[in-house]
Enzyme design. Structure first.
Site, mmCIF file in Angstrom:
data_model
loop_
_atom_site.group_PDB
_atom_site.id
_atom_site.type_symbol
_atom_site.label_atom_id
_atom_site.label_comp_id
_atom_site.label_asym_id
_atom_site.label_seq_id
_atom_site.Cartn_x
_atom_site.Cartn_y
_atom_site.Cartn_z
ATOM 1 N N ALA A 275 41.995 -18.809 2.544
ATOM 2 C CA ALA A 275 42.152 -20.261 2.401
ATOM 3 C C ALA A 275 43.194 -20.714 3.403
ATOM 4 C CB ALA A 275 42.581 -20.629 0.978
ATOM 5 N N ALA B 45 45.275 -24.330 4.692
ATOM 6 C CA ALA B 45 45.562 -25.752 4.509
ATOM 7 C C ALA B 45 46.450 -26.237 5.648
ATOM 8 C CB ALA B 45 46.207 -25.986 3.145
ATOM 9 N N ALA C 147 50.132 -23.995 5.445
ATOM 10 C CA ALA C 147 50.120 -22.539 5.297
ATOM 11 C C ALA C 147 48.702 -22.052 5.040
ATOM 12 C CB ALA C 147 51.037 -22.132 4.137
ATOM 13 N N GLN C 148 48.541 -20.742 5.047
ATOM 14 C CA GLN C 148 47.269 -20.135 4.664
ATOM 15 C C GLN C 148 47.544 -18.942 3.752
ATOM 16 O OE1 GLN C 148 45.560 -19.207 8.513
ATOM 17 N NE2 GLN C 148 46.102 -17.048 8.372
ATOM 18 N N VAL C 149 46.493 -18.466 3.071
ATOM 19 C CA VAL C 149 46.639 -17.434 2.048
ATOM 20 C C VAL C 149 45.764 -16.232 2.385
ATOM 21 C CG1 VAL C 149 46.361 -16.903 -0.411
ATOM 22 C CG2 VAL C 149 47.171 -19.158 0.291
ATOM 23 N N ASP D 211 51.184 -31.863 -6.606
ATOM 24 C CA ASP D 211 50.113 -31.730 -5.614
ATOM 25 C C ASP D 211 48.876 -31.152 -6.294
ATOM 26 O OD1 ASP D 211 49.142 -32.092 -3.065
ATOM 27 O OD2 ASP D 211 49.883 -30.189 -2.287
#
Length: 509
Positions: free
Chosen positions: A133, A135, A138-140, A290
């Site tokens: 994922a 955004a 950041a990313q995961v 959020d």
């Protein structure tokens, strides 16, 4: 630098919307008035060549926001939760901005992990996936801890994100200053304060140690909440630009087809999302700010799983009571009390008429009672609310920005799950429970006990504090008395002399 060079950045914003083809659809989605459409197209079209090209594979709107940078993407994420405002098609397109943006490479991610944790990745993780994922900030990645074999999610900030975000915010500050100087009608909206608040919130997102701390506090507050889960923070594998937490299995909250296939009741989920937000905001004063679909999953047992704690909201006890009374007044359709609370809290100036304000609020509330969400035009409702705030000179309350923004997002998420949800019915049990505990005799006793605790803590210091205050007061009074005598005596003598002269003149006459 917040100088005039930001004019180019703002021009480029409009030019990018023109170049990507997003300008027309955005103006249509917001039902912009004709003069605004003409102005936007006139200012944007001549500079079209300056706009960013973006990714041609994306729809125009997401292409434009993604090309403009992280601050613009944040705005698009909020709009993605409001199909009732921007339309279903645009909301669906913007949902890509929640967690499906172009990722940075796995190699860059591994380099960041090694740099932040100070040891080779192989010593920390036995497995480390490609991005699952991505955004705006950041990313995961999914990974497995080398020492325990536990599955975890590793969040990593985008390289260079701090510089990119600060560049966007500088342009926003410049635009807010221009609005302050040349649009007097916008000053009550406090554009500079709003941008400063936005800046502070996202700066917190750029330090994942703060996000880890927020997640830990949130978990402690909600440990006994039924139907709610949070992944555990792994502090030993987290740093400023890297955060590691337990892996959460579940169905994405934004995937209605998958939720239906898994047998989840979307009406129950919609009610739960709204109730959880209100409970956290009112009971704890600390809430996930959020809560879009990209930050929540549904576990196999139906629990809501929340993650991504970069933006958390906090409101003090007094503000929570004001907020609860306003909600409760709307639920009970007691518009006079809602108006009185606004005046008591200072949200509306005492120079206005409370009954007139109550009638304006009735015009907001009455059309939406007895109607399900699918029958309400939130676009028209928000426009009217803006007219009301302008008419009564209501200024922006920066301490409520996150609360109001999250309420809009959460309602949008609930509507996406159940288009017919009645938000007042869903909110009533939570608000009534808070009112019973926090407003009334029980609250008075609790407030007195809290005051007594404070007095007890400062008890040993009170005599000295009182003595110093009295000495300072006495000294101030002495100074004022001497000053008074320094001008009162000549004045009295002058007045006495004038009176004597008048008496002499009267006798002579």
């Amino acid at each position: 630098m917040r100088g005039p060079h930001n004019i180019l950045r703002l021009i480029r914003t409009g030019a990018t919307f023109e170049r990507t083809g997003a300008m027309h659809s955005v103006l249509e989605a917001f039902e912009a008035p004709k003069p605004l459409r003409i102005l936007a197209r006139t200012l944007g079209w001549p500079f079209k060549w300056l706009g960013y090209k973006g990714d041609p594979a994306m729809p125009p709107e997401t292409r434009a926001l993604n090309a403009l940078g992280p601050a613009y993407i944040k705005f698009g994420q909020v709009l993605s939760t409001r199909p009732d405002v921007v339309g279903k098609d645009l909301a669906r397109q913007l949902r890509v901005l929640q967690d499906k943006l172009p990722p940075f490479s796995r190699a860059e991610a591994l380099a960041e992990v090694e740099k932040e944790l100070g040891r080779p990745v192989s010593e920390v993780f036995s497995e480390f996936s490609d991005p699952i994922a991505a955004a705006s900030i950041a990313q995961v990645h999914r990974a497995t801890l080398a020492d325990s074999g536990d599955e975890v999610a590793v969040k990593i900030l985008r390289p260079g994100i701090e510089r990119a975000f600060n560049k966007d915010v500088d342009a926003f500050y410049f635009a807010a200053r221009i609005a302050d100087l040349f649009a007097p009608g916008a000053r009550r909206l406090k554009p500079m304060d709003v941008i400063e608040h936005f800046d502070g919130v996202v700066q917190g997102e750029l330090d994942l140690r703060l996000e880890s701390a927020a997640a830990s506090e949130f978990a402690a507050n909600t440990v006994n909440d039924e139907g709610f889960q949070l992944p555990e923070i792994r502090w030993g594998y987290s740093a400023r630009r890297v955060m590691t937490m337990g892996w959460a299995d579940g169905v994405a909250l934004g995937d209605n087809d998958a939720l239906d296939a898994a047998g989840h009741d979307r009406r129950v989920l919609a009610d739960r999302v709204l109730s959880l937000f209100l409970r956290h905001a009112l009971r704890d004063g600390f809430f996930h700010a959020d809560m879009h679909q990209g930050n929540m999953k549904v576990a196999a047992n139906g629990d809501i799983i929340a993650y991504d704690f970069g933006i958390m909201g906090h409101i003090d006890e007094y503000t929570r009571r004001v907020y609860a009374e306003i909600l409760y007044g709307f639920i009970k359709r007691d518009y006079k009390r809602v108006a009185e609370v606004h005046f008591e809290a200072g949200y509306v100036s005492a120079s206005h008429d409370v009954d007139e304000f109550a009638r304006a609020l009735r015009a907001v509330g009455e059309p939406i009672f007895g109607m399900d969400a699918s029958q309400i035009s939130m676009g028209r409702l928000l426009n009217y609310l803006f007219e009301v705030t302008e008419r009564f000179g209501m200024e922006t309350r920066t301490e409520l920005i996150l609360l109001q923004r999250t309420m809009v997002v959460v309602e949008g998420v609930a509507r996406s799950l159940d288009p017919h949800i009645n938000i007042w019915e869903a909110a009533q049990p939570v608000v009534e429970d808070y009112i019973k505990k926090s407003i009334g005799p029980r609250a008075v006793v609790s407030d007195l006990l809290d005051t007594a605790k404070v007095m007890a803590r400062f008890g040993p210091r009170l005599p000295a504090l009182v003595e110093r205050a009295l000495i300072a007061q006495a000294a101030q009074n002495g100074t004022q008395k001497r000053k008074l005598n320094s001008w009162v005596t000549p004045a009295v003598l002058g007045a006495a002399g004038g009176a004597s002269l008048c008496a002499v003149v009267a006798l002579l006459l």
